[in-house]
Design a protein around this motif. Structure first.
Motif, PDB file in Angstrom:
ATOM      1  N   ILE A 169     -12.566  -7.086  11.032  1.00 32.54           N
ATOM      2  CA  ILE A 169     -11.610  -6.171  11.666  1.00 32.54           C
ATOM      3  C   ILE A 169     -11.633  -4.835  10.929  1.00 32.54           C
ATOM      4  CG2 ILE A 169      -9.165  -5.724  12.141  1.00 32.54           C
ATOM      5  CD1 ILE A 169      -8.784  -8.756  12.378  1.00 32.54           C
ATOM      6  N   HIS A 170     -11.735  -3.747  11.666  1.00 35.46           N
ATOM      7  CA  HIS A 170     -11.735  -2.401  11.084  1.00 35.46           C
ATOM      8  C   HIS A 170     -10.290  -1.924  10.946  1.00 35.46           C
ATOM      9  CE1 HIS A 170     -12.638   2.168  11.694  1.00 35.46           C
ATOM     10  NE2 HIS A 170     -12.568   1.865  10.407  1.00 35.46           N
ATOM     11  N   LEU A 171      -9.883  -1.630   9.719  1.00 32.28           N
ATOM     12  CA  LEU A 171      -8.530  -1.135   9.461  1.00 32.28           C
ATOM     13  C   LEU A 171      -8.557   0.382   9.310  1.00 32.28           C
ATOM     14  CD1 LEU A 171      -5.525  -1.480   8.840  1.00 32.28           C
ATOM     15  CD2 LEU A 171      -6.141  -1.872   6.440  1.00 32.28           C
ATOM     16  N   ILE A 172      -7.780   1.053  10.144  1.00 33.17           N
ATOM     17  CA  ILE A 172      -7.599   2.503  10.048  1.00 33.17           C
ATOM     18  C   ILE A 172      -6.191   2.742   9.527  1.00 33.17           C
ATOM     19  CG2 ILE A 172      -7.525   4.699  11.283  1.00 33.17           C
ATOM     20  CD1 ILE A 172      -9.413   3.419  13.366  1.00 33.17           C
ATOM     21  N   LYS A 173      -6.097   3.287   8.309  1.00 34.57           N
ATOM     22  CA  LYS A 173      -4.778   3.543   7.712  1.00 34.57           C
ATOM     23  C   LYS A 173      -4.498   5.034   7.717  1.00 34.57           C
ATOM     24  CE  LYS A 173      -3.838   4.355   3.534  1.00 34.57           C
ATOM     25  NZ  LYS A 173      -3.473   5.563   2.689  1.00 34.57           N
ATOM     26  N   LEU A 174      -3.324   5.405   8.214  1.00 30.42           N
ATOM     27  CA  LEU A 174      -2.943   6.810   8.185  1.00 30.42           C
ATOM     28  C   LEU A 174      -2.406   7.155   6.811  1.00 30.42           C
ATOM     29  CD1 LEU A 174      -2.805   9.272  10.155  1.00 30.42           C
ATOM     30  CD2 LEU A 174      -0.349   8.903  10.132  1.00 30.42           C
ATOM     31  N   GLY A 175      -3.168   7.958   6.087  1.00 31.66           N
ATOM     32  CA  GLY A 175      -2.708   8.465   4.802  1.00 31.66           C
ATOM     33  C   GLY A 175      -2.139   9.857   4.963  1.00 31.66           C
ATOM     34  N   THR A 176      -2.147  10.632   3.902  1.00 31.45           N
ATOM     35  CA  THR A 176      -1.585  11.976   3.958  1.00 31.45           C
ATOM     36  C   THR A 176      -2.309  12.882   2.971  1.00 31.45           C
ATOM     37  OG1 THR A 176       0.376  13.293   3.383  1.00 31.45           O
ATOM     38  CG2 THR A 176       0.232  11.110   2.419  1.00 31.45           C
ATOM     39  N   MET A 177      -2.460  14.151   3.364  1.00 33.82           N
ATOM     40  CA  MET A 177      -3.029  15.135   2.448  1.00 33.82           C
ATOM     41  C   MET A 177      -2.129  15.323   1.231  1.00 33.82           C
ATOM     42  SD  MET A 177      -5.969  16.159   3.542  1.00 33.82           S
ATOM     43  CE  MET A 177      -6.206  17.662   2.591  1.00 33.82           C
ATOM     44  N   GLY A 178      -0.857  14.934   1.365  1.00 32.68           N
ATOM     45  CA  GLY A 178       0.071  15.031   0.248  1.00 32.68           C
ATOM     46  C   GLY A 178      -0.289  14.130  -0.920  1.00 32.68           C
ATOM     47  N   GLU A 179      -1.201  13.172  -0.699  1.00 32.25           N
ATOM     48  CA  GLU A 179      -1.658  12.353  -1.821  1.00 32.25           C
ATOM     49  C   GLU A 179      -2.337  13.218  -2.886  1.00 32.25           C
ATOM     50  OE1 GLU A 179      -3.907   8.833  -0.925  1.00 32.25           O
ATOM     51  OE2 GLU A 179      -3.029   8.665   1.076  1.00 32.25           O
ATOM     52  N   TYR A 180      -3.029  14.266  -2.451  1.00 31.30           N
ATOM     53  CA  TYR A 180      -3.792  15.093  -3.381  1.00 31.30           C
ATOM     54  C   TYR A 180      -2.915  16.062  -4.173  1.00 31.30           C
ATOM     55  CZ  TYR A 180      -7.851  13.766  -0.463  1.00 31.30           C
ATOM     56  OH  TYR A 180      -8.827  13.090   0.231  1.00 31.30           O
ATOM     57  N   GLY A 181      -1.772  16.452  -3.601  1.00 25.70           N
ATOM     58  CA  GLY A 181      -0.992  17.518  -4.205  1.00 25.70           C
ATOM     59  C   GLY A 181      -1.709  18.845  -4.033  1.00 25.70           C
ATOM     60  N   THR A 182      -1.550  19.744  -5.006  1.00 23.95           N
ATOM     61  CA  THR A 182      -2.184  21.053  -4.927  1.00 23.95           C
ATOM     62  C   THR A 182      -2.944  21.341  -6.230  1.00 23.95           C
ATOM     63  OG1 THR A 182      -0.103  22.080  -5.670  1.00 23.95           O
ATOM     64  CG2 THR A 182      -0.516  22.007  -3.298  1.00 23.95           C
ATOM     65  N   PRO A 226       0.769  13.101  -6.146  1.00 19.35           N
ATOM     66  CA  PRO A 226       1.799  13.021  -5.105  1.00 19.35           C
ATOM     67  C   PRO A 226       3.082  13.722  -5.528  1.00 19.35           C
ATOM     68  CG  PRO A 226       1.623  10.937  -6.275  1.00 19.35           C
ATOM     69  CD  PRO A 226       0.476  11.785  -6.748  1.00 19.35           C
ATOM     70  N   GLY A 227       3.779  14.297  -4.539  1.00 20.59           N
ATOM     71  CA  GLY A 227       4.988  15.046  -4.833  1.00 20.59           C
ATOM     72  C   GLY A 227       6.275  14.371  -4.420  1.00 20.59           C
ATOM     73  N   SER A 228       6.204  13.116  -4.009  1.00 21.52           N
ATOM     74  CA  SER A 228       7.403  12.367  -3.633  1.00 21.52           C
ATOM     75  C   SER A 228       7.095  10.881  -3.726  1.00 21.52           C
ATOM     76  CB  SER A 228       7.845  12.709  -2.204  1.00 21.52           C
ATOM     77  OG  SER A 228       6.971  12.111  -1.255  1.00 21.52           O
ATOM     78  N   PHE A 229       8.125  10.057  -3.667  1.00 22.03           N
ATOM     79  CA  PHE A 229       7.899   8.611  -3.672  1.00 22.03           C
ATOM     80  C   PHE A 229       7.188   8.160  -2.398  1.00 22.03           C
ATOM     81  CE2 PHE A 229      11.430   8.765  -6.804  1.00 22.03           C
ATOM     82  CZ  PHE A 229      10.761   8.177  -7.865  1.00 22.03           C
ATOM     83  N   TYR A 230       7.416   8.854  -1.297  1.00 18.94           N
ATOM     84  CA  TYR A 230       6.659   8.550  -0.078  1.00 18.94           C
ATOM     85  C   TYR A 230       5.173   8.791  -0.312  1.00 18.94           C
ATOM     86  CZ  TYR A 230       4.166   9.761   4.160  1.00 18.94           C
ATOM     87  OH  TYR A 230       3.198   9.856   5.134  1.00 18.94           O
ATOM     88  N   LYS A 283      10.130  19.998  -5.777  1.00 13.27           N
ATOM     89  CA  LYS A 283       9.497  20.448  -7.007  1.00 13.27           C
ATOM     90  C   LYS A 283       8.011  20.652  -6.711  1.00 13.27           C
ATOM     91  CE  LYS A 283      13.362  19.876  -9.272  1.00 13.27           C
ATOM     92  NZ  LYS A 283      14.165  21.043  -9.712  1.00 13.27           N
ATOM     93  N   GLU A 284       7.649  21.882  -6.346  1.00 13.72           N
ATOM     94  CA  GLU A 284       6.278  22.143  -5.938  1.00 13.72           C
ATOM     95  C   GLU A 284       5.899  23.579  -6.278  1.00 13.72           C
ATOM     96  OE1 GLU A 284       5.989  21.749  -1.697  1.00 13.72           O
ATOM     97  OE2 GLU A 284       7.572  23.204  -1.317  1.00 13.72           O
ATOM     98  N   ALA A 285       4.625  23.790  -6.466  1.00 16.30           N
ATOM     99  CA  ALA A 285       4.132  25.151  -6.678  1.00 16.30           C
ATOM    100  C   ALA A 285       4.218  25.918  -5.366  1.00 16.30           C
ATOM    101  CB  ALA A 285       2.695  25.112  -7.176  1.00 16.30           C
TER     102      ALA A 285
END
Length: 387
Positions: free
Chosen positions: A139-152, A179-183, A331-333
């Motif tokens: 089974i192919h799993l496609i998980k929606l992540g976020t660019m927020g994982e990388y931060g800046t 990451p910039g939040s617990f999410y 809390k972000e640049a």
């Protein structure tokens, strides 16, 4: 039928449009949800711009308009027995995993919401991994992540991995995460768990690191002239993405809420391009034992650039729009380097729908027609003070 697709979080802003899109293309589609986000909406006292019927009502409307069936399961995917039985019954070729709490501000509200977010999200992903391992590792799993994982970071953002040279030796390692939040932290942990599953069990995983999404309608939702197929379009400080918030603020005459200096940059995309990206991932699955990461965005904007675009286009519709800077609860640049790669999806054939004046006009006009539904008391920042 082109294949069987199970969508986790099928009641959501992205899950439901994805279900309609793939159903319309001839896939056999099932959706599952436990309505947790609707419960959280009620707890916080927030509502979408346009009321959304529950899943069973929507699939009935969809079938009546198109003849296509979408199967509905109601339950918690974190309940392992429930998910095991569901996957055995439906036998999907692909699982699309949207089934998480997706709000950074909510995750930072207090201890309880932080733990709720982390527990829910990690438990859901772990349950999906074990279901696939137990039933069918093909089974192919496609998980929606976020660019927020990388931060800046102060370097260009690659797609998931980075080539590193250290003391004359080289390796290809996961790109550092900030990451910039617990999410966002929960999404990083999702990625780490899935990469472990790929290495240990030979899973096939596509991780789509998505930027903030904007938009109200998709091609499929336009089929219903009564707007009953529109996804949950939120504009409050917890669930509304920045451009969606600006649109509703412009319509009711509230100054656009720019946090801090407004120089924060992110990669954005239209909701129709989310569907296109996910569809490309379904059509071109990862290989067995592959953890494939694709950065999912089409354009990079600063918050100030988005505010100026909305102000200019709203003026053409006769709306008077002001822009106001608010203390930044995050809390972000606010001024930073941001150059992210998105070549993998482009290589699969992604044809971007860019943020044009016409796109903004359609969003503004829909918000204007539904102006009576906009609650001004939930627009302004106030409750989501990050601890």
């Amino acid at each position: 039928m082109k294949g069987k697709v199970l969508i986790l979080g099928g009641d959501g802003y992205l899950g439901w449009p994805t279900a309609m899109n793939l159903s319309n293309l001839g896939y056999s589609v099932a959706v599952v949800d436990n309505y947790l986000k609707r419960w959280i909406f009620n707890k916080l006292g927030v509502i979408p711009l346009i009321d959304c019927p529950d899943l069973q009502e929507r699939v009935n409307i969809w079938k009546g308009l198109t003849g296509h069936e979408i199967k509905v399961y109601i339950g918690d995917i974190g309940g392992h027995d429930f998910l095991i039985n569901l996957v055995k019954e439906f036998q999907p070729d692909t699982i699309i995993h949207y089934g998480e709490i997706p709000s950074a501000p909510y995750s930072m509200l207090n201890h309880n919401t932080s733990w709720e977010t982390i527990q829910n999200n990690l438990n859901a992903t772990l349950s999906v991994m074990w279901a696939i391992k137990t039933i069918d590792t093909d089974i192919h799993l496609i998980k929606l992540g976020t660019m927020g994982e990388y931060g800046t970071p102060n370097i260009d953002i690659e797609e998931g991995f980075i080539e590193i040279e250290k003391n004359g030796r080289t390796d290809r390692l996961p790109f550092p995460k900030l990451p910039g939040s617990f999410y966002h932290l929960s999404k990083v942990q999702d990625s780490d768990m899935l990469y472990l599953g790929v290495r240990m069990w030979g899973l096939r995983v596509t991780d789509l690191n998505q930027g903030p999404v904007y938009g109200i309608h998709t091609d499929e939702s336009r089929i219903d002239k009564e707007n009953r197929l529109i996804p949950h379009f939120h504009y409050d400080e917890f669930w509304g993405t920045v451009l969606n918030r600006f649109i509703t603020q412009a319509v009711v005459g509230i100054p656009l809420t720019v946090y801090g200096k407004g120089g924060q940059k992110r990669g954005f995309l239209n909701i129709t391009d989310t569907l296109q990206c996910v569809r490309l991932a379904v059509q071109h699955p990862a290989n067995r034992g592959e953890f494939r990461v694709m950065n999912q965005f089409t354009e990079i904007f600063s918050v100030n650039e988005l505010a100026d675009k909305v102000k200019t286009v709203a003026k053409s519709l006769g709306l008077k729009v002001a822009i106001q800077n608010y203390p930044n609860p995050r809390k972000e640049a606010e001024e930073h380097h941001y150059n992210a790669k998105n070549t993998n999806l482009m290589g699969l054939g992604l044809q971007p729908n860019y943020l044009t004046d016409n796109v903004l006009i359609e969003m503004l006009e829909i918000a204007m027609r539904n102006k009576k539904n906009i609650r001004q008391d939930i627009i302004l920042p106030g409750r989501a003070k990050w601890q």
